[in-house]
Design a protein around this motif. Structure first.
Motif, short mmCIF file in Angstrom:
data_model
loop_
_atom_site.label_atom_id
_atom_site.label_comp_id
_atom_site.label_asym_id
_atom_site.label_seq_id
_atom_site.Cartn_x
_atom_site.Cartn_y
_atom_site.Cartn_z
N PHE A 230 0.89 -1.24 -0.14
CA PHE A 230 -0.14 -0.11 -0.01
C PHE A 230 0.92 1.35 -0.09
O PHE A 230 0.74 2.27 -0.81
CB PHE A 230 -0.92 0.03 1.28
CG PHE A 230 -1.97 -1.03 1.10
CD1 PHE A 230 -2.82 -1.23 -0.10
CD2 PHE A 230 -2.25 -1.71 2.55
CE1 PHE A 230 -3.55 -2.45 0.10
CE2 PHE A 230 -3.45 -2.88 2.29
CZ PHE A 230 -3.98 -3.24 1.15
N ALA A 231 1.95 1.19 0.65
CA ALA A 231 2.92 2.37 0.74
C ALA A 231 3.64 2.72 -0.37
O ALA A 231 3.98 3.89 -0.52
CB ALA A 231 3.70 2.22 2.20
N ASN A 232 4.05 1.61 -1.21
CA ASN A 232 4.96 2.04 -2.35
C ASN A 232 4.43 2.04 -3.57
O ASN A 232 4.81 2.39 -4.51
CB ASN A 232 6.06 0.83 -2.11
CG ASN A 232 6.96 1.06 -1.17
OD1 ASN A 232 7.95 1.74 -0.93
ND2 ASN A 232 6.75 0.26 0.29
N ALA A 233 3.30 1.25 -3.68
CA ALA A 233 2.58 1.01 -5.11
C ALA A 233 1.97 2.54 -5.54
O ALA A 233 1.40 3.26 -4.49
CB ALA A 233 1.37 0.33 -5.23
N ALA A 234 2.16 2.94 -6.87
CA ALA A 234 1.61 4.17 -7.11
C ALA A 234 0.26 4.54 -6.68
O ALA A 234 -0.04 5.60 -6.54
CB ALA A 234 1.44 4.19 -8.67
N VAL A 235 -0.66 3.52 -6.65
CA VAL A 235 -2.14 3.62 -6.46
C VAL A 235 -2.28 4.07 -4.95
O VAL A 235 -3.24 4.91 -4.39
CB VAL A 235 -2.86 2.43 -6.94
CG1 VAL A 235 -2.66 1.27 -5.96
CG2 VAL A 235 -4.40 2.89 -6.41
N GLY A 236 -1.52 3.43 -4.09
CA GLY A 236 -1.39 3.70 -2.62
C GLY A 236 -1.07 5.23 -2.25
O GLY A 236 -1.33 5.64 -1.64
N LEU B 110 -8.49 1.43 0.97
CA LEU B 110 -7.65 0.47 0.99
C LEU B 110 -8.25 -0.60 0.70
O LEU B 110 -7.53 -1.79 0.00
CB LEU B 110 -7.22 0.17 2.77
CG LEU B 110 -6.13 1.34 3.25
CD1 LEU B 110 -5.84 1.27 4.61
CD2 LEU B 110 -4.88 1.47 2.40
N GLU B 111 -9.58 -1.13 1.16
CA GLU B 111 -10.37 -2.08 0.22
C GLU B 111 -10.35 -2.24 -1.22
O GLU B 111 -10.03 -3.32 -1.74
CB GLU B 111 -11.83 -2.03 0.94
CG GLU B 111 -12.67 -3.45 0.46
CD GLU B 111 -13.96 -3.44 1.09
OE1 GLU B 111 -14.81 -4.26 0.72
OE2 GLU B 111 -14.38 -2.32 1.45
N ARG B 112 -10.18 -1.25 -1.70
CA ARG B 112 -10.46 -0.96 -3.11
C ARG B 112 -9.02 -1.54 -3.85
O ARG B 112 -8.82 -2.34 -4.57
CB ARG B 112 -10.71 0.07 -3.72
CG ARG B 112 -12.15 0.66 -3.56
CD ARG B 112 -12.35 2.18 -4.25
NE ARG B 112 -11.90 2.16 -5.53
CZ ARG B 112 -12.03 3.24 -6.08
NH1 ARG B 112 -12.63 4.40 -5.67
NH2 ARG B 112 -11.66 3.52 -7.46
N THR C 288 -9.53 7.46 -7.68
CA THR C 288 -10.48 8.79 -7.31
C THR C 288 -11.46 8.40 -6.25
O THR C 288 -12.10 7.38 -6.52
CB THR C 288 -10.81 9.40 -8.37
OG1 THR C 288 -11.72 8.28 -9.34
CG2 THR C 288 -9.68 9.89 -9.31
N PHE C 289 -11.57 9.19 -5.27
CA PHE C 289 -12.78 9.07 -4.33
C PHE C 289 -13.05 10.30 -3.76
O PHE C 289 -12.43 11.22 -3.73
CB PHE C 289 -12.51 7.79 -3.59
CG PHE C 289 -11.22 8.20 -2.60
CD1 PHE C 289 -11.04 8.65 -1.35
CD2 PHE C 289 -10.05 7.32 -3.18
CE1 PHE C 289 -9.62 9.01 -0.90
CE2 PHE C 289 -8.67 7.62 -2.47
CZ PHE C 289 -8.72 8.34 -1.42
#
Length: 205
Positions: free
Chosen positions: A57-63, A137-139, A191-192
């Protein structure tokens, strides 16, 4: 006069402490042992693999995109709360030194009620920010899960452990960096909007 009311924000970057990748960098550098593993080392255990969801979660671009968006939503919400302070503080200052009569006591009680309502609203907004974080985070987790399965199969794993519980050893079978690369190839951003929760009505006495 009044302390600043801060919205409690559990952001992805701070919540997950921006956990570093242990096995290799996202850019594809050669694998290297995690610092905690250096004193122990040892042979690779066939079929036993490790994974850090926090590091994904911390390193991925989406995170990172989710963290930036949560920061933006939190700043906006904080500005809404802060914008209501000046009027309350101005009225409180105007009441300073005023006689302690029935009229002024009534004004002070009304002012205290407004301040308490503002605090309650800030707490409610904090819950909405937390709900937003959890949903984001669930997504991301849903996007990552099939990729974890793919890497797990490709590495011929037979058992998967959370990397955070490992006290040491050989971290060559850490799947985290491979999953991050696969996730980056699948999705880059998210996006959210802020989740809206129903206001709690105070219970009648």
């Amino acid at each position: 006069m009044f302390p600043r009311i801060l919205i409690a924000s559990a952001l992805v970057s701070t919540m997950l402490a921006a956990a570093p990748l242990a096995a290799q960098t996202i850019g594809g550098a050669a694998a290297s042992p995690a610092p905690a593993a250096q004193p122990l080392g040892g042979p690779v255990v066939p079929g036993l693999c490790l994974l850090s969801r926090e590091a994904i979660f911390a390193n991925a671009a989406v995170g990172k995109a989710a963290s930036a968006r949560l920061n933006e939503l939190t700043r906006t919400a904080q500005a809404e709360i802060d914008g209501q302070r000046p009027a309350i503080e101005a009225e409180a200052k105007a009441l300073e030194g005023q006689p302690d009569n029935a009229e002024n006591r009534q004004k002070r009680e009304a002012l205290a009620a407004r301040w308490n309502a503002l605090q309650a609203n800030a707490a409610h907004v904090s819950q909405e920010i937390e709900a937003t974080r959890a949903k984001a985070l669930e997504r991301i987790a849903n996007d990552a899960q099939p990729l974890i399965a793919q890497v797990y199969t490709a590495k011929e794993c037979g058992l998967l452990f959370d990397r955070g519980v490992a006290l040491g050893g050989n971290f060559a079978n850490d799947l985290t960096a491979d999953v991050v690369r696969a996730l980056d190839a699948k999705v880059q951003t998210i996006t959210f909007e802020r989740e809206r929760l129903p206001q709690q009505t105070p219970a009648a006495n």
